[in-house]
Design an enzyme around this catalytic site. Structure first.
Site, PDB file in Angstrom:
ATOM      1  N   ASP A  20       5.432  12.722  -9.824  1.00 53.32           N
ATOM      2  CA  ASP A  20       4.980  12.995  -8.455  1.00 53.32           C
ATOM      3  C   ASP A  20       6.126  13.295  -7.494  1.00 53.32           C
ATOM      4  O   ASP A  20       6.067  12.974  -6.308  1.00 53.32           O
ATOM      5  CB  ASP A  20       4.147  11.813  -7.910  1.00 53.32           C
ATOM      6  CG  ASP A  20       2.942  11.528  -8.787  1.00 53.32           C
ATOM      7  OD1 ASP A  20       2.400  12.501  -9.352  1.00 53.32           O
ATOM      8  OD2 ASP A  20       2.554  10.360  -8.906  1.00 53.32           O
ATOM      9  N   HIS A  48      -0.544  18.083  -9.856  1.00 48.85           N
ATOM     10  CA  HIS A  48       0.514  18.850  -9.196  1.00 48.85           C
ATOM     11  C   HIS A  48      -0.074  19.496  -7.945  1.00 48.85           C
ATOM     12  O   HIS A  48      -0.895  20.406  -8.040  1.00 48.85           O
ATOM     13  CB  HIS A  48       1.089  19.901 -10.150  1.00 48.85           C
ATOM     14  CG  HIS A  48       1.862  19.284 -11.285  1.00 48.85           C
ATOM     15  ND1 HIS A  48       2.548  20.006 -12.221  1.00 48.85           N
ATOM     16  CD2 HIS A  48       2.076  17.987 -11.608  1.00 48.85           C
ATOM     17  CE1 HIS A  48       3.137  19.186 -13.072  1.00 48.85           C
ATOM     18  NE2 HIS A  48       2.863  17.951 -12.728  1.00 48.85           N
ATOM     19  N   THR A 244       4.276   7.712 -20.722  1.00 47.26           N
ATOM     20  CA  THR A 244       3.246   8.606 -21.219  1.00 47.26           C
ATOM     21  C   THR A 244       3.556   8.897 -22.689  1.00 47.26           C
ATOM     22  O   THR A 244       4.564   8.440 -23.229  1.00 47.26           O
ATOM     23  CB  THR A 244       3.152   9.884 -20.362  1.00 47.26           C
ATOM     24  OG1 THR A 244       1.910  10.534 -20.649  1.00 47.26           O
ATOM     25  CG2 THR A 244       4.314  10.836 -20.607  1.00 47.26           C
ATOM     26  N   GLY A 307      -6.041   8.749  -7.422  1.00 47.06           N
ATOM     27  CA  GLY A 307      -6.197   8.234  -6.068  1.00 47.06           C
ATOM     28  C   GLY A 307      -5.589   6.853  -5.863  1.00 47.06           C
ATOM     29  O   GLY A 307      -5.695   6.281  -4.776  1.00 47.06           O
ATOM     30  N   PRO A 309      -3.050   3.946  -4.912  1.00 46.87           N
ATOM     31  CA  PRO A 309      -1.872   3.907  -4.036  1.00 46.87           C
ATOM     32  C   PRO A 309      -0.616   3.864  -4.910  1.00 46.87           C
ATOM     33  O   PRO A 309      -0.570   3.121  -5.887  1.00 46.87           O
ATOM     34  CB  PRO A 309      -2.023   2.586  -3.259  1.00 46.87           C
ATOM     35  CG  PRO A 309      -3.349   2.035  -3.617  1.00 46.87           C
ATOM     36  CD  PRO A 309      -3.890   2.761  -4.794  1.00 46.87           C
ATOM     37  N   GLY A 419       8.378  19.378   3.919  1.00 45.51           N
ATOM     38  CA  GLY A 419       6.946  19.366   4.193  1.00 45.51           C
ATOM     39  C   GLY A 419       6.211  19.939   3.000  1.00 45.51           C
ATOM     40  O   GLY A 419       6.832  20.594   2.147  1.00 45.51           O
TER      41      GLY A 419
END
Ligand code: GDP
Ligand code: IMO
Ligand code: MG
Length: 428
Positions: A20, A48, A244, A307, A309, A419
């Site tokens: 991530d 992604h 993984t 999803g 956290p 950003g």
């Protein structure tokens, strides 16, 4: 033709931390000038995120180069593909006006079958307090079957008789496992019907991708290799067993895409300006304080696939040189610098304390679990970096922090992302 005779341009884009880092965002940017993008490992555990003129997407299987209609996008043989997810993702992209004519799937990719997904969830639950925190997408069970040579491959979906024979061999074992967990057995005919239906939809794209890759590389086309996850979840080099079931490092990209070992000319490391992880396992710089809340809220650190956290912490500068060695970084893309805007100070882990000793290497999991981070403290900056488009426009404190990251990684900064939008990027 000898591939060395041509000027090659093969760039691997890999995660330098726990995943991530913003790989999707960087590949989307670079793909504006790429002829081919290949996903070389992993499956729909990947999330992604790409934001561009087509909208906001969380890609799980389709390579992040799909938004450039001139880019050939390949789901490579090293991946594990859940056809259901892929078909859904293709529909979502098509309805946003994204052309899919250039999307190809390797006939050698493994199929994530319904029993893989079921077993991933059941096995994970059965681990109780020892859970890995997998995405429950069936990734581990699918790679396990690949290694055990009982996997189904995408090409098999287009050969009904062959598929029937393979499934008839495999399914009794899978049903035994399901029954062990008190689950009903799967029906062979139903499964065959489902798999052949996938074959009908995906069949025209399921090909031998090797000639396409060979031609692109031999002609000196610009090829990107899109990694999934990051080095700390690598099957061999991550925090085993909290990893993984494939190798996200650049060395694995050759096998997973179909390239000679010396074909890669550049390795761009995607480095988040701090660290996050989803799932269990050691994460030495993890924070539980207000800074963690800031990073999670400002950085929107929630799993793109599940999803959940994300666990948040300071950048780990011990992991960076480790990742650099294992991947051979030639340049860095540092992302999410803007998330640090406004923090009075920024910390950077430069060593671990283990049993009173200072170490500067990444030890194996049981030792890493006992490591305490040793930090350097850097002054923060109050000015927003979000509108910066040139290096000189960044606050001097941010420049100093970035230079230190480059020093630890031993590679030059090529991009700084400020950003999530495609143009929120500084090319250094
Ligand atoms: P990947 O799995 O490595 O592609 O990364 P993810 O997409 O899972 O997570 C990265 C998240 O950060 C996504 O929500 C992106 O939209 C977002 N993002 C990427 N780069 C930046 C950045 O420079 N600044 C901010 N604020 N968000 C970013
Ligand atoms: P991208 O490509 C973050 C983590 C899971 C778990 C471990 C094993 O978006 O960076 P798995 O389902 O692969 O068997 O889970 O790996 N994980 C990810 N974490 N980003 C991802 O993908 C991930 N894919 C898997 O949380 O710890
Ligand atoms: Mg992700």
């Amino acid at each position: 033709m000898n591939f060395r005779e041509k000027q090659m341009s093969v760039t691997a884009v890999v995660g330098a931390q726990w995943g991530d880092e913003g790989k999707g965002r960087i590949v989307d940017y670079l793909a504006q000038r790429a002829d081919m993008v290949i996903r070389f490992q992993g499956g729909d555990n990947a999330g992604h995120t790409v934001m561009n003129e087509y909208g906001l997407f969380r890609l799980h299987l389709v390579p992040s180069g799909i938004f450039n209609p001139a880019t050939c996008c390949i789901v490579g043989p090293g991946t594990v593909v859940n056809p259901e997810t892929l078909i859904g993702e293709m529909a979502e992209l098509a309805s946003a006006g994204v052309a899919l004519d250039n999307l190809w799937l390797s006939e050698r990719s493994q199929v994530v079958m319904p029993y893989h997904r079921l077993l991933d969830g059941l096995e994970e639950t059965a681990r109780g307090s020892g859970q890995i925190g997998t995405t429950r997408r069936g990734i581990g069970p699918a790679y396990a079957d690949k290694a055990a040579r009982i996997g189904i491959r995408l090409g098999d979906l287009c050969r009904p008789d062959y598929l029937a024979a393979r499934l008839a061999q495999v399914l009794p074992h899978k049903n035994l496992a399901l029954q062990h967990f008190g689950q009903p057995a799967l029906n062979l005919d139903d499964l065959l019907a489902q798999a052949t239906a996938w074959g009908r939809v995906l069949g025209p794209r399921i090909v031998d991708t090797l000639p396409m890759v060979q031609e692109a590389v031999q002609r000196g086309r610009r090829v990107l290799l899109e990694g999934q996850l990051g080095v700390m979840r690598d099957l061999d080099w991550g925090t085993y067993p909290y990893v993984t079931s494939s190798n996200p490092i650049a060395g694995a990209a050759c096998a997973g895409a179909g390239l000679p070992a010396a074909a890669i000319t550049e390795v761009i490391a995607v480095v988040k300006a701090y660290c996050t992880a989803v799932g269990a396992g050691p994460f030495p710089t993890e924070l539980k304080d207000d800074v963690a809340v800031h990073l999670r809220q400002v950085g929107q650190e929630y799993g793109a696939t599940t999803g959940r956290p994300r666990r948040c912490g300071w950048l780990d500068g011990v992991v960076l040189p480790y990742a650099a060695w294992l991947n051979g970084f030639t340049g860095l893309a540092i992302t999410k610098l803007d998330v640090l805007d406004g923090l009075p100070e920024v910390k950077l882990c430069v060593g671990y304390r283990l049993e009173g000793r200072l170490i500067t290497h990444v030890p194996d999991t049981p030792d890493l679990e006992r490591c305490e981070p040793v930090y350097e403290t850097w002054p923060g900056w109050s000015r927003s970096t979000r509108t910066a488009r040139r290096w000189e426009e960044l606050p001097t404190e941010a420049q100093a922090y970035l230079r230190r990251i480059a020093e630890l990684a031993g590679a030059p900064i090529r991009y700084v992302s400020v950003g999530p939008e495609r143009d929120q990027l500084i090319v250094v």
